[in-house]
Design an enzyme around this catalytic site. Sequence first.
Site, PDB file in Angstrom:
ATOM      1  N   LYS A 195     -94.511  55.444  41.389  1.00  0.00           N
ATOM      2  CA  LYS A 195     -93.106  55.461  41.805  1.00  0.00           C
ATOM      3  C   LYS A 195     -92.241  55.141  40.596  1.00  0.00           C
ATOM      4  O   LYS A 195     -92.350  54.071  40.003  1.00  0.00           O
ATOM      5  CB  LYS A 195     -92.889  54.433  42.909  1.00  0.00           C
ATOM      6  N   LYS A 248     -93.606  59.931  43.342  1.00  0.00           N
ATOM      7  CA  LYS A 248     -92.227  59.858  43.827  1.00  0.00           C
ATOM      8  C   LYS A 248     -91.285  59.571  42.671  1.00  0.00           C
ATOM      9  O   LYS A 248     -91.581  58.672  41.892  1.00  0.00           O
ATOM     10  CB  LYS A 248     -92.156  58.737  44.863  1.00  0.00           C
TER      11      LYS A 248
END
Length: 322
Positions: A195, A248
């Site tokens: 992330k 992400k």
Amino acid sequence: MMYPEVRLRRLRQSQRMRDLVCETRVSKDELMLPMFFDANIGETKYTDSMPGVPTHPLSGYDAIASGIQDSGVGSVLVFGVPSHKDPTGTGAYEEHGVVQKAIEGLKENSDLLVAADLCLCEYTDHGHCGVLTEDGEVLNDETLDLYARTAVSQAQAGADMIAPSGMMDGEVAAIRQALDDAGFKNVPIMGYSAKFQSAFYGPFRDIADSAPGKGDRAGYQMAWGNAREAMREIEFDIAEGADIIMVKPALPYLDIIRMARDRYDMPIAAYQVSGEYAMIKAAAANGWIDEQRIMRESITAIKRAGADIIITYFAEDMARML
Ligand code: PBG
Ligand code: ZN
């Protein structure tokens, strides 16, 4: 053999011909819809920077779920906005917290697969993903205890999957241990493994009112340029027992999805985040781009890069097109 004996355009002559040699098809089954529930509202609410994305009250689950299921989407990722925020994010792990109620409501009123996002930033008054020292530093190990409690409370509420998004070291192991100890051996973990510290999360923070009050998330989320470090993050999550790994945001990080696909035989999720969605919506609202085509093209690109699961605010629209 080369041109003129070979002509690549032969296979592009008609829609049927193109369909026959299509390499990447998106199916409804791999789409997951992020959803927001707010404990403070009595009616559905909308946020300017996320056109068409509702925040739901803690009621009317039946109608909410059937709308989603009618589109063909079968799984959701649930976020909560609590009634109170405090330094330790109590709202994330209390028994009748917003997300626990939302999970229960959806499970009782639908056949949806309900994944629970697990983080503290929507629940802390300072907006960070963990607890702080007096100097405002985010404490890793102390935060893990709270993640463990949150995971168990979400599983107790009926969550089918736990998705930790805080980027603390050791979070997957801590959550796996806590779930197993509490008798939830069969609840899988989808780690937000790689992330990035992305400006593409801006509109999400408008919905959840979760922007950090002071500082940023650079001390725990990853720097934009680091691909090898992303592989280490993924390796750690796999070693700690993650069942699904995630990259992400999605479109700006297709190379990371591809690297992960080539290295790991794990289900890979990719999250087309709020800013990716908002940019498409805003440009389309101006008449500058074709929203439906860009939606399909971006989701197809994420799939082609190697994602098995695509988490997107377009999930219902996309499913209806398929
Ligand atoms: C919580 C969380 C965030 C997102 C998913 N889980 C926000 C953040 O890290 O600030 C972003 C999702 C999106 O932008 O759509 N940590
Ligand atoms: Zn967070």
